[in-house]
Design a protein around this motif. Structure first.
Motif, mmCIF file in Angstrom:
data_model
loop_
_atom_site.group_PDB
_atom_site.id
_atom_site.type_symbol
_atom_site.label_atom_id
_atom_site.label_comp_id
_atom_site.label_asym_id
_atom_site.label_seq_id
_atom_site.Cartn_x
_atom_site.Cartn_y
_atom_site.Cartn_z
ATOM 1 N N ASN A 44 0.853 -1.181 0.000
ATOM 2 C CA ASN A 44 0.000 0.000 0.000
ATOM 3 C C ASN A 44 0.892 1.235 0.000
ATOM 4 O O ASN A 44 2.112 1.135 0.005
ATOM 5 C CB ASN A 44 -0.982 -0.021 1.178
ATOM 6 C CG ASN A 44 -0.289 -0.058 2.510
ATOM 7 O OD1 ASN A 44 0.806 -0.581 2.639
ATOM 8 N ND2 ASN A 44 -0.921 0.489 3.525
ATOM 9 N N GLN A 74 -1.066 10.905 -5.179
ATOM 10 C CA GLN A 74 -1.962 11.837 -4.492
ATOM 11 C C GLN A 74 -2.774 12.657 -5.496
ATOM 12 O O GLN A 74 -3.977 12.848 -5.303
ATOM 13 C CB GLN A 74 -1.164 12.778 -3.592
ATOM 14 C CG GLN A 74 -0.703 12.101 -2.324
ATOM 15 C CD GLN A 74 0.083 13.048 -1.435
ATOM 16 O OE1 GLN A 74 0.933 13.798 -1.904
ATOM 17 N NE2 GLN A 74 -0.197 12.996 -0.149
ATOM 18 N N TYR A 78 -5.339 8.585 -4.987
ATOM 19 C CA TYR A 78 -5.112 7.331 -4.282
ATOM 20 C C TYR A 78 -5.146 7.565 -2.775
ATOM 21 O O TYR A 78 -4.758 8.616 -2.280
ATOM 22 C CB TYR A 78 -3.758 6.723 -4.665
ATOM 23 C CG TYR A 78 -3.755 6.109 -6.037
ATOM 24 C CD1 TYR A 78 -4.107 4.781 -6.220
ATOM 25 C CD2 TYR A 78 -3.404 6.859 -7.154
ATOM 26 C CE1 TYR A 78 -4.105 4.208 -7.480
ATOM 27 C CE2 TYR A 78 -3.404 6.293 -8.421
ATOM 28 C CZ TYR A 78 -3.757 4.973 -8.575
ATOM 29 O OH TYR A 78 -3.754 4.417 -9.812
ATOM 30 N N LYS A 79 -5.594 6.562 -2.050
ATOM 31 C CA LYS A 79 -5.673 6.620 -0.587
ATOM 32 C C LYS A 79 -4.415 5.997 0.010
ATOM 33 O O LYS A 79 -3.861 5.043 -0.531
ATOM 34 C CB LYS A 79 -6.901 5.869 -0.070
ATOM 35 C CG LYS A 79 -8.201 6.335 -0.679
ATOM 36 C CD LYS A 79 -8.525 7.748 -0.280
ATOM 37 C CE LYS A 79 -9.861 8.154 -0.868
ATOM 38 N NZ LYS A 79 -9.883 9.492 -1.362
ATOM 39 N N TYR A 83 -5.521 1.261 5.214
ATOM 40 C CA TYR A 83 -6.818 1.014 4.572
ATOM 41 C C TYR A 83 -6.911 1.723 3.222
ATOM 42 O O TYR A 83 -7.990 1.952 2.712
ATOM 43 C CB TYR A 83 -7.962 1.429 5.498
ATOM 44 C CG TYR A 83 -7.983 0.600 6.749
ATOM 45 C CD1 TYR A 83 -8.422 -0.718 6.709
ATOM 46 C CD2 TYR A 83 -7.522 1.109 7.945
ATOM 47 C CE1 TYR A 83 -8.417 -1.503 7.845
ATOM 48 C CE2 TYR A 83 -7.525 0.335 9.094
ATOM 49 C CZ TYR A 83 -7.973 -0.970 9.032
ATOM 50 O OH TYR A 83 -7.967 -1.742 10.157
ATOM 51 N N GLY A 84 -5.789 2.038 2.655
ATOM 52 C CA GLY A 84 -5.770 2.749 1.385
ATOM 53 C C GLY A 84 -5.622 1.822 0.195
ATOM 54 O O GLY A 84 -5.826 0.616 0.275
ATOM 55 N N ASP A 85 -5.248 2.425 -0.920
ATOM 56 C CA ASP A 85 -5.053 1.680 -2.156
ATOM 57 C C ASP A 85 -3.723 0.947 -2.136
ATOM 58 O O ASP A 85 -2.787 1.335 -1.446
ATOM 59 C CB ASP A 85 -5.076 2.652 -3.345
ATOM 60 C CG ASP A 85 -6.449 3.252 -3.563
ATOM 61 O OD1 ASP A 85 -7.394 2.468 -3.700
ATOM 62 O OD2 ASP A 85 -6.566 4.488 -3.586
#
Length: 103
Positions: A44, A74, A78-79, A83-85
């Motif tokens: 991630n 960014q 994208y996270k 718990y992001g991408d």
């Protein structure tokens, strides 16, 4: 970093498929480690000051400006963090295997 550190520790000095086990306290940093086994990494987007960012920087190599990679992510929305991408990174010069028709 744990799986890659473990792989490195396990293959050090080995040349066959012997069953092996072990521990490591290795810290992978851009200046101190040369990847020999791992060509691709699924991960991630990490916090800029994390040890995981050191791993990504070491994996992509000194010629890759990791800050630019993250800025592009960014801009595209994208996270980040746990718990992001996720992203698939390949070592410089290493291509993904091609999929043959019908596979």
């Amino acid at each position: 970093t744990s799986p890659i550190s473990a792989l490195r520790a396990l293959i050090e000095g080995k040349s066959d498929n012997t069953v092996i086990s072990g521990k490591t306290s290795l810290m992978i940093t851009p200046k101190a480690y040369d990847f020999k086994v791992v060509d691709h990494l699924v991960t991630n987007f990490h916090a800029p000051d994390s040890t995981l960012m050191l791993l990504v920087s070491a994996f992509l190599g000194r010629q890759t400006k990791i800050g630019e990679v993250y800025e592009a992510a960014q801009r595209r929305g994208y996270k980040f963090l746990s718990y992001g991408d996720s992203c698939l990174l390949s070592r410089p010069g290493v291509k993904l295997p091609s999929r043959e028709k019908g596979s």
